[in-house]
Design an enzyme around this catalytic site. Structure first.
Site, PDB file in Angstrom:
ATOM      1  N   THR A  32       0.841  -1.205   0.000  1.00 55.73           N
ATOM      2  CA  THR A  32       0.000   0.000   0.000  1.00 55.73           C
ATOM      3  C   THR A  32       0.873   1.251   0.000  1.00 55.73           C
ATOM      4  O   THR A  32       1.938   1.263   0.617  1.00 55.73           O
ATOM      5  CB  THR A  32      -0.887  -0.015   1.261  1.00 55.73           C
ATOM      6  OG1 THR A  32      -1.710  -1.188   1.211  1.00 55.73           O
ATOM      7  CG2 THR A  32      -1.781   1.213   1.350  1.00 55.73           C
ATOM      8  N   GLY A  33       0.377   2.290  -0.660  1.00 54.36           N
ATOM      9  CA  GLY A  33       1.087   3.575  -0.631  1.00 54.36           C
ATOM     10  C   GLY A  33       1.435   4.046  -2.028  1.00 54.36           C
ATOM     11  O   GLY A  33       1.167   3.362  -3.024  1.00 54.36           O
ATOM     12  N   SER A  34       2.055   5.209  -2.104  1.00 50.29           N
ATOM     13  CA  SER A  34       2.320   5.805  -3.417  1.00 50.29           C
ATOM     14  C   SER A  34       3.376   5.012  -4.200  1.00 50.29           C
ATOM     15  O   SER A  34       3.298   4.918  -5.430  1.00 50.29           O
ATOM     16  CB  SER A  34       2.749   7.265  -3.259  1.00 50.29           C
ATOM     17  OG  SER A  34       3.856   7.362  -2.394  1.00 50.29           O
ATOM     18  N   THR A  35       4.353   4.429  -3.506  1.00 52.24           N
ATOM     19  CA  THR A  35       5.376   3.648  -4.219  1.00 52.24           C
ATOM     20  C   THR A  35       4.781   2.321  -4.683  1.00 52.24           C
ATOM     21  O   THR A  35       5.022   1.892  -5.821  1.00 52.24           O
ATOM     22  CB  THR A  35       6.607   3.412  -3.314  1.00 52.24           C
ATOM     23  OG1 THR A  35       6.914   4.622  -2.612  1.00 52.24           O
ATOM     24  CG2 THR A  35       7.808   2.991  -4.140  1.00 52.24           C
ATOM     25  N   GLY A  86       6.200  -0.721  -0.201  1.00 54.79           N
ATOM     26  CA  GLY A  86       7.050   0.410   0.159  1.00 54.79           C
ATOM     27  C   GLY A  86       7.370   0.410   1.637  1.00 54.79           C
ATOM     28  O   GLY A  86       7.072  -0.547   2.366  1.00 54.79           O
ATOM     29  N   LYS A  98       6.854   0.814   8.812  1.00 60.24           N
ATOM     30  CA  LYS A  98       5.767   0.917   7.846  1.00 60.24           C
ATOM     31  C   LYS A  98       4.498   1.351   8.585  1.00 60.24           C
ATOM     32  O   LYS A  98       4.447   1.352   9.790  1.00 60.24           O
ATOM     33  CB  LYS A  98       5.529  -0.424   7.156  1.00 60.24           C
ATOM     34  CG  LYS A  98       6.696  -0.822   6.252  1.00 60.24           C
ATOM     35  CD  LYS A  98       6.439  -2.087   5.466  1.00 60.24           C
ATOM     36  CE  LYS A  98       5.109  -2.182   4.845  1.00 60.24           C
ATOM     37  NZ  LYS A  98       4.736  -1.038   3.984  1.00 60.24           N
ATOM     38  N   GLY A 101       0.557   4.751   5.874  1.00 61.84           N
ATOM     39  CA  GLY A 101      -0.756   4.717   5.223  1.00 61.84           C
ATOM     40  C   GLY A 101      -1.780   3.912   6.019  1.00 61.84           C
ATOM     41  O   GLY A 101      -2.854   3.606   5.507  1.00 61.84           O
ATOM     42  N   GLU A 107      -0.399  -5.456   5.942  1.00 60.37           N
ATOM     43  CA  GLU A 107       0.910  -5.548   5.270  1.00 60.37           C
ATOM     44  C   GLU A 107       1.773  -6.597   5.963  1.00 60.37           C
ATOM     45  O   GLU A 107       2.451  -7.395   5.303  1.00 60.37           O
ATOM     46  CB  GLU A 107       1.606  -4.184   5.310  1.00 60.37           C
ATOM     47  CG  GLU A 107       0.911  -3.153   4.437  1.00 60.37           C
ATOM     48  CD  GLU A 107       1.467  -1.744   4.573  1.00 60.37           C
ATOM     49  OE1 GLU A 107       1.228  -0.949   3.658  1.00 60.37           O
ATOM     50  OE2 GLU A 107       2.104  -1.432   5.579  1.00 60.37           O
TER      51      GLU A 107
HETATM   52  C1  5RP Z   1       1.371   2.054   4.217  1.00 58.59           C
HETATM   53  C2  5RP Z   1       2.840   1.870   4.197  1.00 58.59           C
HETATM   54  C3  5RP Z   1       3.593   2.420   3.040  1.00 58.59           C
HETATM   55  O1  5RP Z   1       4.347   1.409   2.480  1.00 58.59           O
HETATM   56  C4  5RP Z   1       4.498   3.514   3.525  1.00 58.59           C
HETATM   57  O2  5RP Z   1       3.709   4.480   4.216  1.00 58.59           O
HETATM   58  C5  5RP Z   1       5.234   4.184   2.379  1.00 58.59           C
HETATM   59  O3  5RP Z   1       4.336   4.897   1.594  1.00 58.59           O
HETATM   60  P1  5RP Z   1       4.809   5.712   0.325  1.00 58.59           P
HETATM   61  O4  5RP Z   1       5.260   4.712  -0.695  1.00 58.59           O
HETATM   62  O5  5RP Z   1       3.558   6.475  -0.090  1.00 58.59           O
HETATM   63  O6  5RP Z   1       5.917   6.641   0.753  1.00 58.59           O
HETATM   64  O7  5RP Z   1       3.432   1.296   5.072  1.00 58.59           O
HETATM   65  O8  5RP Z   1       0.806   1.606   5.417  1.00 58.59           O
END
Ligand code: 5RP
Length: 224
Positions: A32-35, A86, A98, A101, A107
């Site tokens: 989950t997340g932008s990456t 990510g 982590k 998000g 996760e």
């Molecule tokens: C979500 C996470 C994401 O992997 C972490 O917050 C990184 O997010 P991003 O890729 O948006 O920087 O653990 O719970």
């Protein structure tokens, strides 16, 4: 290169890493997340080369489906070869923070099932000592104050994440001002507090491979 471009580069690098191992019946764990979203977007071009995915959040499930990738319930899957996700911070042992998000519990479950956990991140996430990023802890709502008091006893400053309800119906406390010198120990200590569902330290089950997006290209850091 911007941070977004670095995220896209590692998303594509993770797809390149996976492709030689994909089979028609492969099911991939997706974070989950932008990456992770960059990974999903790059993976979509190959959606006919594997069976589907297990998602670590409702948001990820929705994005996968939008790309025509079938989403499976983890309980209906015998095992996962790969989990791609990510991180908010990673150290050189590939231990992670982590949960930025709020998807940390799912996760951690998907990561626990996967044989190989590939973490994807831009270079800003690599640190010597975890803890500058506030450590998320998912908590049963009625236990919030109790857990917060226990966290203070451990030396942290818990901050309630206002307005955040996890996919599991729980709340998040973010622990500020903790230099985490023993990630495995702290992960276990936090999990032992009654009312804690899960915490965002991934040290008992760290990543196996970190693909790090840098301005000089994608670096590969494998766990030794
Ligand atoms: C979500 C996470 C994401 O992997 C972490 O917050 C990184 O997010 P991003 O890729 O948006 O920087 O653990 O719970």
């Amino acid at each position: 290169m911007t941070q977004d471009e670095l995220k896209k580069a590692v998303g594509q690098a993770a797809v390149d890493e996976l492709l030689p191992h994909l089979e028609r019946n492969s099911i991939i764990g997706v974070g989950t997340g932008s990456t992770a979203n960059c990974f999903i977007d790059a993976l979509a071009a190959h959606r006919h080369d594997f069976e589907g995915a297990v998602a670590s959040s409702e948001a990820t499930a929705q994005r996968l489906r939008q790309h025509g990738i079938e989403v499976f319930d983890l309980n209906h899957v015998a095992g996962l070869d790969y989990y791609i996700d990510g991180a908010d911070e990673a150290n050189h042992h590939l231990e992670l923070i982590k949960g930025g998000g709020a998807a940390l519990t799912r996760e951690k479950i998907v990561a626990a099932v996967a044989r190989t956990f590939i973490c994807i991140a831009d270079e800003s996430k690599l640190v010597n000592t975890l803890g500058e990023f506030p450590l998320p802890v998912e908590v049963i709502p009625m236990a919030r104050s109790h857990v917060a008091r226990q966290i203070v006893r451990l030396g942290g400053d818990p901050v309630y994440r206002e307005g955040c309800v996890t996919d599991n119906g729980n709340v998040i406390l973010d622990i500020h001002n903790m230099q985490i010198t023993d990630p495995r120990g702290l992960e276990a200590e936090l999990n032992a507090i009654v009312g804690v569902v899960c915490n965002g330290l991934f040290a008992a089950r760290p990543a196996d491979l970190l693909l790090l997006g840098t301005r000089d290209g994608v670096r590969r850091l494998a766990r030794s």
